[in-house]
Design an enzyme around this catalytic site. Structure first.
Site, PDB file in Angstrom:
ATOM      1  N   LYS A 189       0.826  -1.215   0.000  1.00  0.00           N
ATOM      2  CA  LYS A 189       0.000   0.000   0.000  1.00  0.00           C
ATOM      3  C   LYS A 189       0.866   1.274   0.000  1.00  0.00           C
ATOM      4  CE  LYS A 189      -4.040  -2.002  -0.125  1.00  0.00           C
ATOM      5  NZ  LYS A 189      -3.695  -3.420  -0.278  1.00  0.00           N
TER       6      LYS A 189
HETATM    7  C1  LIG Z   1      -9.962  -2.345  -1.509  1.00  0.00           C
HETATM    8  C2  LIG Z   1      -9.361  -3.080  -0.343  1.00  0.00           C
HETATM    9  N1  LIG Z   1      -9.990  -3.047   0.842  1.00  0.00           N
HETATM   10  C3  LIG Z   1      -9.507  -3.678   1.925  1.00  0.00           C
HETATM   11  C4  LIG Z   1      -8.329  -4.392   1.860  1.00  0.00           C
HETATM   12  C5  LIG Z   1      -7.843  -5.101   3.080  1.00  0.00           C
HETATM   13  O1  LIG Z   1      -6.640  -4.571   3.522  1.00  0.00           O
HETATM   14  P1  LIG Z   1      -5.788  -5.359   4.625  1.00  0.00           P
HETATM   15  O2  LIG Z   1      -4.900  -6.309   3.887  1.00  0.00           O
HETATM   16  O3  LIG Z   1      -4.998  -4.272   5.309  1.00  0.00           O
HETATM   17  O4  LIG Z   1      -6.724  -6.020   5.527  1.00  0.00           O
HETATM   18  C6  LIG Z   1      -7.627  -4.448   0.662  1.00  0.00           C
HETATM   19  C7  LIG Z   1      -6.374  -5.185   0.575  1.00  0.00           C
HETATM   20  O5  LIG Z   1      -5.683  -5.240  -0.394  1.00  0.00           O
HETATM   21  C8  LIG Z   1      -8.159  -3.782  -0.480  1.00  0.00           C
HETATM   22  O6  LIG Z   1      -7.536  -3.840  -1.667  1.00  0.00           O
END
Ligand SMILES: Cc1ncc(COP(=O)(O)O)c(C=O)c1O
Length: 390
Positions: A189
């Site tokens: 990210k």
């Molecule tokens: C659009 C979106 N929402 C939520 C998430 C979840 O993130 P995390 O891996 O920090 O839980 C991701 C992960 O890639 C994502 O692409």
């Protein structure tokens, strides 16, 4: 892969000695889990973004779940979201026994189509408990319109801003438009803590509720117990809870990354400009929407299949053979076996999501990606496109 040493990865975190020193300092402090560093990270994040509360969590998935819990979403209620996202956005809805109500996306922005959102609200009325928009790839949804719509029907918004840090829509950070906003610090990210996330809100009640849920339903935070001189052993469980706290080890990385967030953002913007200019004349491509705020977490190109003699998957193979890492965002959720079976979806239920999925390729974009390599990506795309042009 023709030449491994020449490989351009699809994504790469930017970390150096500063992050190493910050982690080492936590390692030597004697306190590894959630404590003073996580608190500092939260304070800095909320000041950065201009929200009243910021709660550090161990993933954006956890943050989305806490957000829906704090809104007391009930079983069988509906949460409007997009099928064009990572599964986390929808699975958290099911954690509460509620159902995702998918609506199709806009072809150019890849974001949820607001006309369809309104149609869904009118159709399902009181069953709609929340709207969960995703800023796909970092491109901001039209939050002014969405907020107006949500206010009109008194529906709360939880922004999935996992891709959208740090970008502003008319001087207000994306992620701060809804009742709640959630950011991801996963390894690829725009800033990272390895695994991690942050929930932001201006609502005191929701913040307090999430604070308790975040750590086993305990009424005081761990650092209180750690730092308090008296009764440091005492705690009370006041509700069911979860284990969603962010460790100081991760928060230490996050604090350094946050300091660099603007610099990272400028790097991503610069790379996106190079791609937009360098690929502008490719008639076999649609380039990403550049008309509104964009964090450039992803740079998604769309092939025009009618102009090419090869498929999207063949195009991807050729890029990979040329030593360029790519990905596809996203395989729509309605064609995932789980959702397909559970809700009886057919591929054609969300035609734009399907069409965009079948023609999209995400190409490398991250701080530290050199101009030379960006130009190599551009040249390779052109070479493949023009040598397989109809
Ligand atoms: C659009 C979106 N929402 C939520 C998430 C979840 O993130 P995390 O891996 O920090 O839980 C991701 C992960 O890639 C994502 O692409």
């Amino acid at each position: 892969m023709k030449n491994q040493s020449n490989f351009i990865p699809f994504a790469k975190p930017y970390l150096d000695r500063k992050e190493e020193r910050a982690v080492l300092s936590v390692l030597r402090s004697g306190w590894l889990t959630t404590g003073k560093v996580a608190l500092e990270f939260e304070r800095e994040f909320r000041e950065f973004i201009g929200a009243k509360h910021a709660l550090a969590v161990n993933s954006a998935t956890a943050g989305l779940h806490l957000s829906l819990e704090s809104l007391a979403i009930r079983p069988k209620q509906l949460v409007i979201t997009t099928p064009y996202t990572f599964v986390a956005s929808a699975e958290v809805i099911e954690y509460l026994g509620a159902h995702p109500l998918f609506v199709d996306i806009n072809e150019t922005s890849y974001n949820i189509d607001l006309l369809l959102v309104e149609k869904a609200i009118k159709r399902y009325k009181k069953r709609i408990a929340c709207i969960l928009p995703v800023h796909v790839g970092g491109l901001a949804c039209d939050m002014h319109r969405l907020r107006e719509l949500a206010r009109h029907y008194s529906i709360p918004i939880v922004e999935d801003a996992a891709h959208a840090f740090p970008v502003q829509l008319e001087k207000k950070y994306v992620g701060t438009f809804g009742e709640l906003g959630v950011f991801s610090f996963y390894a690829n990210k725009t800033i990272t803590t390895g695994e991690g996330g942050m929930v932001v809100t201006d609502n005191d009640k929701l913040a307090k509720h999430m604070q308790i849920l975040r750590l086993h339903g305990i009424d005081r935070e761990v650092w209180d117990r750690y730092t308090s001189k008296t009764n440091s052993w005492y705690y009370q469980v006041v509700s069911k809870g979860f284990k969603y706290n962010l460790s100081d080890l991760c928060a230490a990385i996050g604090r350094v990354q946050l300091e660099r967030a603007h610099e990272f953002f400028l790097d991503r913007k610069k790379i996106s400009r190079l791609y937009l200019d360098g690929l502008a004349d490719c008639d076999f491509l649609c380039l990403p929407d550049n008309s509104t705020a964009h964090a450039w977490h992803l740079f998604i190109i769309r092939l025009r299949p009618q102009t090419l003699t090869i498929t999207r998957d063949e195009f991807i193979n050729k890029l990979q053979q040329a030593g360029i890492g790519v990905s596809v965002h996203f395989i729509p959720l309605h064609v995932m076996p789980y959702f397909k079976k559970r809700y009886g979806f057919k591929a054609e239920d969300f035609p734009i999501a399907m069409r965009n999925y079948l023609s999209s390729i995400s190409i490398p974009i991250y701080p530290g990606l050199s101009e030379v390599n960006v130009k190599r990506v551009i040249a390779t795309i052109k070479k493949i496109g023009y040598s397989h042009h109809k």
